[in-house]
Structures are given as C-alpha cells and as structure tokens.
Design an enzyme around this catalytic site. Structure first.
Site, PDB file in Angstrom:
ATOM      1  N   ARG A  38       0.832  -1.212   0.000  1.00 51.39           N
ATOM      2  CA  ARG A  38       0.000   0.000   0.000  1.00 51.39           C
ATOM      3  C   ARG A  38       0.864   1.258   0.000  1.00 51.39           C
ATOM      4  NH1 ARG A  38      -5.691  -0.882   2.920  1.00 51.39           N
ATOM      5  NH2 ARG A  38      -6.022  -2.958   2.103  1.00 51.39           N
ATOM      6  N   LYS A 200     -18.684 -13.624   1.676  1.00 55.40           N
ATOM      7  CA  LYS A 200     -19.754 -12.704   2.066  1.00 55.40           C
ATOM      8  C   LYS A 200     -20.777 -12.510   0.959  1.00 55.40           C
ATOM      9  CE  LYS A 200     -16.312 -10.131   2.972  1.00 55.40           C
ATOM     10  NZ  LYS A 200     -15.458  -8.974   3.120  1.00 55.40           N
ATOM     11  N   GLY A 353     -10.163  -7.883  -1.501  1.00 50.54           N
ATOM     12  CA  GLY A 353      -8.899  -7.985  -0.779  1.00 50.54           C
ATOM     13  C   GLY A 353      -8.305  -9.375  -0.837  1.00 50.54           C
ATOM     14  N   GLY A 376     -14.190  -3.557  -0.817  1.00 50.83           N
ATOM     15  CA  GLY A 376     -15.569  -3.093  -0.713  1.00 50.83           C
ATOM     16  C   GLY A 376     -15.864  -1.933  -1.650  1.00 50.83           C
TER      17      GLY A 376
HETATM   18  P1  ADP Z   1     -12.716 -10.913  -1.210  1.00 51.19           P
HETATM   19  O1  ADP Z   1     -11.937 -10.328  -0.053  1.00 51.19           O
HETATM   20  O2  ADP Z   1     -11.847 -11.248  -2.372  1.00 51.19           O
HETATM   21  O3  ADP Z   1     -13.909 -10.055  -1.587  1.00 51.19           O
HETATM   22  P2  ADP Z   1     -14.245 -12.576   0.567  1.00 51.19           P
HETATM   23  O4  ADP Z   1     -13.762 -11.767   1.708  1.00 51.19           O
HETATM   24  O5  ADP Z   1     -15.686 -12.503   0.206  1.00 51.19           O
HETATM   25  O6  ADP Z   1     -13.333 -12.311  -0.716  1.00 51.19           O
HETATM   26  O7  ADP Z   1     -13.966 -14.118   0.859  1.00 51.19           O
HETATM   27  C1  ADP Z   1     -12.700 -14.612   1.157  1.00 51.19           C
HETATM   28  C2  ADP Z   1     -12.768 -15.652   2.223  1.00 51.19           C
HETATM   29  O8  ADP Z   1     -13.681 -16.680   1.855  1.00 51.19           O
HETATM   30  C3  ADP Z   1     -11.440 -16.321   2.441  1.00 51.19           C
HETATM   31  O9  ADP Z   1     -11.046 -16.134   3.776  1.00 51.19           O
HETATM   32  C4  ADP Z   1     -11.709 -17.786   2.147  1.00 51.19           C
HETATM   33  O10 ADP Z   1     -11.030 -18.667   3.017  1.00 51.19           O
HETATM   34  C5  ADP Z   1     -13.193 -17.893   2.366  1.00 51.19           C
HETATM   35  N1  ADP Z   1     -13.770 -19.025   1.644  1.00 51.19           N
HETATM   36  C6  ADP Z   1     -13.827 -19.218   0.325  1.00 51.19           C
HETATM   37  N2  ADP Z   1     -14.408 -20.393   0.029  1.00 51.19           N
HETATM   38  C7  ADP Z   1     -14.731 -20.974   1.199  1.00 51.19           C
HETATM   39  C8  ADP Z   1     -15.373 -22.191   1.566  1.00 51.19           C
HETATM   40  N3  ADP Z   1     -15.776 -23.066   0.633  1.00 51.19           N
HETATM   41  N4  ADP Z   1     -15.555 -22.445   2.880  1.00 51.19           N
HETATM   42  C9  ADP Z   1     -15.135 -21.558   3.811  1.00 51.19           C
HETATM   43  N5  ADP Z   1     -14.534 -20.397   3.537  1.00 51.19           N
HETATM   44  C10 ADP Z   1     -14.334 -20.100   2.247  1.00 51.19           C
HETATM   45 MG    MG Z   2     -12.266 -10.358   2.085  1.00 51.84          MG
END
Ligand code: ADP
Ligand code: MG
Length: 397
Positions: A38, A200, A353, A376
């Site tokens: 960053r 999420k 992220g 976000g």
């Molecule tokens: P991003 O930050 O890219 O938007 P998210 O925060 O929505 O992504 O999701 C990331 C998290 O989701 C990671 O910590 C990952 O371990 C978890 N995750 C992904 N698939 C699974 C799963 N099948 N079961 C449990 N956790 C999961």
């Molecule tokens: Mg995330």
C-alpha cells in the site's frame, strides 16, 4: 469524468501544498510492517508531485483506534518505511489537525514530504465532523484522492475535506481504478465472464444482479457456491452456507438460467484443519458433517474452459479456503486461467482484498489488466457507479 492529478500541469502544482489522502492501512505485526504494497503503490503519485515541485502532505488511517490516540497504531513506522522507499525526507507530525501539523505543512521544503499522524486518532474523522474538515483543509492548497479502498466511506478526510479544498482531483491510483471499473460498467466486449466466490454473499448479491444482464457466464465458487447449491435443494453437509441469502440465491438462479454455473464437484473435509483427509466428491454426494472447502478438478477445468477465449473478465472472491494449501488449488487454477486469457488479449480485472492476495500468491498479478486495491469500494462502485469519495472530487473541466 473526474478531474485528475495528471490533468494538472507542473505550473499549477509548483510550490503548492498537495493534501493527499492515501491508504497506508498496512498489516502490522508487533509494530513491524508485514507488507508494504500500500505504501509502494502511492509512489507514482508522490514522485509526480515532487517532480512538479509540489509539497505533498499525506494523511491516512491505520487500524481502528476508535477516535483516540493509540501508540500501537501510530503511523510512525510507515513514515520510516516511506522515507526508505521514496528516497526523500519524510517529516512526521501529529495530531493531524494540530497547530504543529499546520506549521510543518507551511515550512515543508521542496523535495520533502509530510506525513500526518493516524486520522482515526481523531473522533471527528469517522463522523465527518465539519470543524475537523475545516482544520484539515488548512493543510493543503489542493486535494488529491489516492485512497481508493476508503472511498466508500463518507469520512472527514474522504468527503468533508475535498468539499472544502479545490482543485480536488483523483491521484494516479484512483484514476487507474476508475478507468478499469468504468470499462467493466460500460463497453464490455463479449464473451464477458464473471467469476464470483468468497464468503460474504450478502454483500455481493447486488453486484451479481448488476452483472446478470450483461455477462455471458457467471461462474460461482467458494463458500458462495454452497449457498447456491443449498438453494437448489442439495445437501451441503457442514459447509458454510448463508441462510439469510437463500431466497436471493433462488431468485438469481432463476434469472441466471444456464449462464449461472455452479461447481459439479468439490473438495470436502471434516474441518479446515483436516486438509490431509480431504477428498473430492460430486456436489450431490457431500456427507453430513463434511464441509465443501474448494472447487473440485472437474469444476476447475470447466471454469478454465469458460475463461479460455473470454474477452472481458471480472473476478471477485476465492474459489475455496485458499489460506490452507489443501484448499487453494481451485483459486490458483482460476488465477492461472485469468493470466492465460490476458495473454490472449482479454481485459481482466480482479477486485476484493482476498482475491487480490490470491493472484499475488499465484504470481500472476502483473499479467492481469488491473488488480483493484479496494475490496468493498470496488464492489460498490461496480454495483452503483458512484462512491462518496469519488463524488466529492471536481468534475473534469
Ligand atoms: P474478497 O476479499 O476477495 O472479496 P471474501 O472476503 O468474500 O473475498 O472471501 C474470502 C474468504 O472466503 C477467504 O477467507 C476464504 O477462506 C473464504 N472461503 C472461500 N471459500 C470458502 C469455503 N468453501 N468455505 C469456507 N470459507 C471459504
Ligand atoms: Mg475479504
């Protein structure tokens, strides 16, 4: 279109104090900076300002001190690191709205940078307090927004200050984000493939709806896929499922039809700690007590196949619990397929992220068209086309 730093000539910048909102919310471990991307990401904006003879005054938040000073969350180690990577004198003064900071901004020599102490030591920052905005706005002669990842927050340094200080322009980082995301919002060349995963789902439904009208394929993996599988009536065992989102998942499944593609097989285990005993099963054969923690090999090839020949791609959310090597293969396969698509001329953007971390870990970040630094914020901008911190900037003349 928003006014950009690049559109300001050196003559408009020379000698002027540029109050720059940066995102130096770096991961700390016992006071040490664990990862400084960053900080290095802001170097192009800072070098441009220094080259123009402007005097950069930087402000950032770090962690969640809750509106009070907390020595463990001081930006002092960031000032030191910045000095090293920028190879320029970095002065560091706190509190950000104090008289010492104002004096330091006025005494700053050409070629030097001033970093202010953590904005979230001040109670007015998150409340967008007008009196704080007035005090911070005194620190600059113009405003540069380069903290894209914070632009979805209507905080004082993001919204209040640029409303008071003009010109208020997009720095290089924010400009690159807006250009990439605007391209996904408007002229997407077909085939347009969207890959969604992560955890999420509630936060991401609006975005899926926005893409559903235009994407040729929406590939769904990660924990998000479990909710969709359950919505189709399949037994998902002990997998992470968002019950609150089942109705929405049903609606999206109906609207999406064939374009919405779910996993056909998954990697299951009794728990995330149980990687050694992981096995691959079809999605209709998940046992009670088992968790689906990654997409399986057939799904990986199906998703890679859909990405091959794509012209536009957006990816958000890992395909599995990629923090554990036993469940990281699906995410890695998608990252590699994206890089391959880019080598064939596709325009591919990664947002989120954890997804951004996954493409860095797979070693393909530099091959992709754009990796968004704002999780976000990127999702909100793609869904709505606006962000409080972007709206607050001047329109391009
Ligand atoms: P991003 O930050 O890219 O938007 P998210 O925060 O929505 O992504 O999701 C990331 C998290 O989701 C990671 O910590 C990952 O371990 C978890 N995750 C992904 N698939 C699974 C799963 N099948 N079961 C449990 N956790 C999961
Ligand atoms: Mg995330």
């Amino acid at each position: 279109m928003k006014r950009t730093l690049r559109s300001l000539g050196f003559a408009e910048l020379r000698g002027r104090r540029a109050l720059v909102r940066v995102d130096y919310n770096v991961p700390l471990e016992e006071g040490e900076i664990r990862e400084d991307s960053r900080i290095t990401a802001t170097l192009p904006t800072l070098r441009y300002l220094l080259e123009a003879g402007a005097r950069p005054v930087l402000m950032s938040h770090l962690g969640r001190p809750g509106g009070h000073p907390d020595p463990a969350l001081s930006l002092a180690p960031v000032a030191e690191r910045l000095e090293r990577v920028l190879e320029a004198t970095v002065r560091f003064v706190g509190p950000a709205d104090g008289e010492a900071a104002l004096a330091a901004s006025r005494e700053l020599e050409t070629g030097e940078v001033l970093l202010l102490e953590n904005l979230r030591f001040l109670a007015g920052e998150k409340k967008n307090d007008p009196a704080l905005a007035d005090r911070l706005a005194r620190l600059g002669d113009l405003y540069v927004e380069d903290a894209f990842g914070a632009c979805h927050r209507a905080h004082c340094s993001i919204v209040g200050v640029p409303r008071r200080l003009h010109p208020a322009v997009a720095g290089f980082l924010v400009q690159a984000e807006l250009e990439a995301l605007d391209r996904l919002r408007s002229d997407t060349e077909s085939p347009f493939v969207v890959v969604m995963g992560g955890a999420k789902i509630g936060d991401k439904i609006g975005l899926m709806e926005a893409f559903l009208g235009r994407a040729d394929h929406i590939l769904v993996g990660g924990a998000m896929a479990n909710t969709f599988l359950r919505a189709r009536g399949l037994d998902t065992g002990a997998s992470l499922v968002e019950d609150d989102a089942l109705d929405e998942a049903r609606k999206l499944t109906e609207r999406g039809g064939d374009r919405l593609e779910l996993p056909s097989d998954v990697v299951v285990a009794a728990s995330p700690e149980d990687g050694e005993a992981a096995r691959v099963v079809a999605v209709d054969a998940i046992d009670e007590g088992e968790m689906a923690l990654d997409i399986g090999p057939s799904t990986r090839s199906a998703f890679a196949g859909a990405l091959e020949g794509s012209r536009t791609v957006f990816w958000n959310g890992p395909m599995g619990l990629f923090e554990k090597p036993a469940f990281a293969e699906g995410t890695r396969a998608v990252a590699l397929a994206l890089a391959e698509a880019c080598r064939d001329g596709a325009f591919a953007v990664v947002g989120g992220g954890d997804s951004a971390r996954a493409v860095r870990e797979a070693g393909v970040a530099s091959e992709l068209s754009h990796v968004s630094t704002g999780g976000g914020a990127a999702l909100e901008y793609l869904a709505d086309g606006s962000l409080p911190g972007v709206d607050a900037l001047d329109e391009a003349p």
